[in-house]
Scaffold this motif. Structure first.
Motif, PDB file in Angstrom:
ATOM      1  N   PRO A 192       0.816  -1.233   0.000  1.00 28.48           N
ATOM      2  CA  PRO A 192       0.000   0.000   0.000  1.00 28.48           C
ATOM      3  C   PRO A 192       0.840   1.269   0.000  1.00 28.48           C
ATOM      4  O   PRO A 192       0.480   2.263  -0.634  1.00 28.48           O
ATOM      5  N   VAL A 193       1.962   1.255   0.700  1.00 27.82           N
ATOM      6  CA  VAL A 193       2.737   2.472   0.810  1.00 27.82           C
ATOM      7  C   VAL A 193       3.317   2.902  -0.544  1.00 27.82           C
ATOM      8  O   VAL A 193       3.561   4.091  -0.767  1.00 27.82           O
ATOM      9  N   LEU A 194       3.509   1.925  -1.434  1.00 27.19           N
ATOM     10  CA  LEU A 194       4.001   2.258  -2.759  1.00 27.19           C
ATOM     11  C   LEU A 194       2.878   2.295  -3.797  1.00 27.19           C
ATOM     12  O   LEU A 194       2.949   3.060  -4.757  1.00 27.19           O
ATOM     13  N   ALA A 195       1.845   1.447  -3.622  1.00 24.13           N
ATOM     14  CA  ALA A 195       0.727   1.448  -4.577  1.00 24.13           C
ATOM     15  C   ALA A 195      -0.069   2.747  -4.494  1.00 24.13           C
ATOM     16  O   ALA A 195      -0.516   3.295  -5.504  1.00 24.13           O
ATOM     17  N   ASP A 196      -0.326   3.278  -3.277  1.00 22.67           N
ATOM     18  CA  ASP A 196      -1.085   4.531  -3.091  1.00 22.67           C
ATOM     19  C   ASP A 196      -0.391   5.343  -2.008  1.00 22.67           C
ATOM     20  O   ASP A 196      -0.803   5.327  -0.834  1.00 22.67           O
ATOM     21  N   PRO A 197       0.662   6.049  -2.354  1.00 20.77           N
ATOM     22  CA  PRO A 197       1.424   6.765  -1.328  1.00 20.77           C
ATOM     23  C   PRO A 197       0.588   7.807  -0.571  1.00 20.77           C
ATOM     24  O   PRO A 197       0.819   8.038   0.619  1.00 20.77           O
ATOM     25  N   LEU A 198      -0.436   8.480  -1.239  1.00 20.94           N
ATOM     26  CA  LEU A 198      -1.231   9.510  -0.575  1.00 20.94           C
ATOM     27  C   LEU A 198      -2.363   8.931   0.247  1.00 20.94           C
ATOM     28  O   LEU A 198      -2.995   9.659   1.037  1.00 20.94           O
ATOM     29  N   GLY A 199      -2.707   7.651   0.024  1.00 17.05           N
ATOM     30  CA  GLY A 199      -3.806   7.037   0.775  1.00 17.05           C
ATOM     31  C   GLY A 199      -3.602   7.089   2.275  1.00 17.05           C
ATOM     32  O   GLY A 199      -4.486   7.573   3.017  1.00 17.05           O
ATOM     33  N   PRO A 200      -2.487   6.618   2.769  1.00 19.86           N
ATOM     34  CA  PRO A 200      -2.275   6.693   4.224  1.00 19.86           C
ATOM     35  C   PRO A 200      -2.299   8.135   4.745  1.00 19.86           C
ATOM     36  O   PRO A 200      -2.789   8.401   5.842  1.00 19.86           O
ATOM     37  N   VAL A 201      -1.779   9.079   3.924  1.00 19.50           N
ATOM     38  CA  VAL A 201      -1.795  10.477   4.362  1.00 19.50           C
ATOM     39  C   VAL A 201      -3.229  10.983   4.465  1.00 19.50           C
ATOM     40  O   VAL A 201      -3.620  11.672   5.424  1.00 19.50           O
ATOM     41  N   SER A 202      -4.064  10.633   3.452  1.00 18.48           N
ATOM     42  CA  SER A 202      -5.468  11.060   3.474  1.00 18.48           C
ATOM     43  C   SER A 202      -6.204  10.441   4.650  1.00 18.48           C
ATOM     44  O   SER A 202      -7.034  11.100   5.313  1.00 18.48           O
ATOM     45  N   ALA A 203      -5.913   9.157   4.893  1.00 21.61           N
ATOM     46  CA  ALA A 203      -6.578   8.496   6.012  1.00 21.61           C
ATOM     47  C   ALA A 203      -6.199   9.147   7.330  1.00 21.61           C
ATOM     48  O   ALA A 203      -7.033   9.304   8.232  1.00 21.61           O
TER      49      ALA A 203
END
Length: 410
Positions: free
Chosen positions: A308-319
Motif C-alpha cells: 500500500p505504501v508504494l501502490a497509493d502513497p497519498l492514501g495513508p496520508v489522506s486516512a
C-alpha cells in the motif's frame, strides 16, 4: 728406502725412472672389491688376457680391467656389455704404456636378487631422508605452457606421450631431449637433460618416459644420483617408467607417478572435448542461475510495488488527515473549555477578594487610621500608641482625612 734426490730443470728424471717409481708405489697397494657396469668386454681368441672397461653407473668415471680370458669366458651367465658386476683385483701399472688398470682375479655378476635387495636398501635410505614424503610433492600446472620430455630417440614412449597429449590438447608444446634410458650412459645424460629443462623458464613440467623392460633395463631409474636429481628439481616431474607393475625408485621421488607413458600424457594436459563440455555446462548453469536471480529479484520488486505504501502513497496520508482534524477539533474544544473554566475561577476569586478586601470593609463605614500624615505611615492598632498632638491619617472609602490627637481632659 732412501729418499731420491730432488729434480730440477738441469737434472730431470727420465721417463723410465718416473714410471718405475709410480709402478713401485702402485704395487704396494692392496687388492680391492669394486662394483660397476661393464661397458666393454674384449676377449680375443688365442689371447691369454681379456680387457674390460668398468664404469660407475652414477658418474662419468671408468676403470680398465685385465683378467684371464678363460675366467671371462667361463663366467655364468656370460659377461656382456651393460652387465653389473663385482670384481676383485689389485691395481697394476703397465710400465711400457704408462697406464693404470685393475688386475682381476675374480668376477661376480650381480644377480637380479642382489639388485632388488640393493634397491630396497636404497628405498629405505631415501624414505628415511623424506624424499618420498607426499608433503614435498608439487602439483603440475593444469595447463602447462611447455612440457619437457626426456626419453630415448624415436621410442614408443615418446610417440605415446606426444600423440596422446596433442590429441587431448592440440596447443601443447614439447621440448624433447633424447637420452639413453638404459645402459652405462643413461644416468649421466638423463641428469644433464633434467638440469637443462629445469633451468628453462618456459618449461612448466618435466616428463621422464620409458617403455617396459627387465629389472636390469630399468635399473638407471632406481639410481641414487638420478633420484636425488629429480628431488632437487624446482620444476614438477612426472615419472612414466615402464608399465603398471614396474615401480623404480624415481616413481616414488617424482611429484606425479604415471602408470604408463600414455597415462602421463593424460595427466599433464586436460582433454579439450571434456573441458569444452565442462565449460558449456558451466555456462548453462550460470545462465540458469542468472535467470533465476533476475526472476527472484523481479518478483521481490513486484511485491514491493504491491505494498500500500508504494501502490497509493497519498492514501495513508489522506486516512490520517481526518484523524488529525478530529484530534485538532477535540484539542480546541478541550482548550476552550479549560479557558472558560479558568475565567469563571478568576471571576470567583475576584469576587472573593472584593468581598474580603479592605475597600469593601471601608464601604461599610469602617476607617483605617495611620499613625502619621504620610501615605505609607504605619497603621495605628492601639489607642495608647499616639501621643497628644500626633498627626493621624484616616483613610475612608472615598478618600482620606487628616487629624491631630487631642489632649484627654479626663
Amino acid at each position: 728406502m732412501s729418499t731420491p734426490p730432488p729434480t730440477s730443470a738441469e737434472e730431470p728424471w727420465p721417463v723410465r725412472t718416473v714410471a718405475r717409481k709410480i709402478q713401485a708405489w702402485i704395487d704396494r697397494l692392496g687388492a680391492v672389491w669394486v662394483e660397476g657396469q661393464l661397458t666393454q668386454v674384449t676377449a680375443r681368441p688365442g689371447s691369454q688376457t681379456a680387457f674390460l672397461v668398468l664404469r660407475d653407473p652414477a658418474a662419468d668415471v671408468s676403470l680398465g680391467l685385465t683378467a684371464p680370458t678363460s675366467m671371462v669366458r667361463g663366467t655364468v651367465p656370460p659377461l656382456t656389455e651393460g652387465a653389473r658386476v663385482v670384481v676383485h683385483g689389485k691395481p697394476s701399472y703397465f710400465f711400457g704404456r704408462g697406464t693404470l688398470s685393475l688386475r682381476v682375479d675374480e668376477i661376480r655378476p650381480v644377480g637380479v636378487g642382489e639388485l632388488l635387495a640393493r634397491i630396497e636398501r636404497l628405498r629405505a635410505l631415501l624414505g628415511a631422508e623424506g624424499l618420498f614424503d607426499p608433503g614435498r610433492k608439487r602439483r603440475p600446472p593444469r595447463l602447462p605452457r611447455c612440457v619437457g620430455l626426456i626419453t630415448s630417440r624415436a621410442s614408443a614412449a615418446e610417440h605415446d606421450v606426444v600423440t596422446v597429449a596433442t590429441s587431448r590438447w592440440p596447443a601443447v608444446r614439447f621440448r624433447t631431449v633424447n637420452t639413453p634410458t638404459q645402459g652405462t650412459q643413461a644416468v649421466p645424460e638423463i641428469l644433464d637433460a633434467l638440469g637443462a629443462l629445469d633451468r628453462d623458464p618456459d618449461v612448466d613440467v618435466i616428463v621422464l618416459a620409458r617403455g617396459g623392460g627387465s629389472v636390469e633395463d630399468l635399473l638407471p631409474f632406481s639410481d641414487e644420483a638420478l633420484c636425488r636429481g629429480v628431488a632437487a628439481c624446482r620444476t614438477p616431474v612426472v615419472s612414466a617408467i615402464g608399465h603398471e607393475p614396474d615401480t623404480p625408485l624415481v616413481d616414488h621421488v617424482a611429484d606425479v607417478r604415471a602408470a604408463t607413458p600414455t597415462d602421463a600424457a593424460k595427466r599433464i594436459v586436460p582433454d579439450l572435448s571434456e573441458e569444452t563440455a565442462h565449460l558449456a555446462q558451466l555456462r548453462r548453469r550460470a545462465h540458469r542461475a542468472l535467470h533465476a536471480w533476475v526472476e527472484r529479484e523481479d518478483a521481490r520488486i513486484a511485491a514491493l510495488r504491491r505494498r500500500p505504501v508504494l501502490a497509493d502513497p497519498l492514501g495513508p496520508v489522506s486516512a490520517r488527515e481526518d484523524a488529525v482534524a478530529t484530534r485538532r477539533a477535540r484539542a480546541r474544544q478541550v482548550l476552550e473549555a479549560g479557558l472558560v473554566a479558568r475565567e469563571a475561577d478568576v471571576r470567583h476569586l475576584r469576587a472573593s477578594l472584593t468581598a474580603l478586601g479592605p475597600a469593601a470593609t471601608l464601604a461599610r463605614g469602617y476607617a483605617i487610621v495611620q499613625h502619621g500624615g504620610a501615605v505609607d505611615a504605619p497603621v495605628l492598632r492601639s489607642a495608647e500608641t499616639p501621643s497628644p498632638g500626633d498627626a493621624l491619617r484616616v483613610r475612608l472609602a472615598d478618600g482620606a482625612v487628616h487629624a491631630v490627637v487631642a489632649q484627654d481632659d479626663e
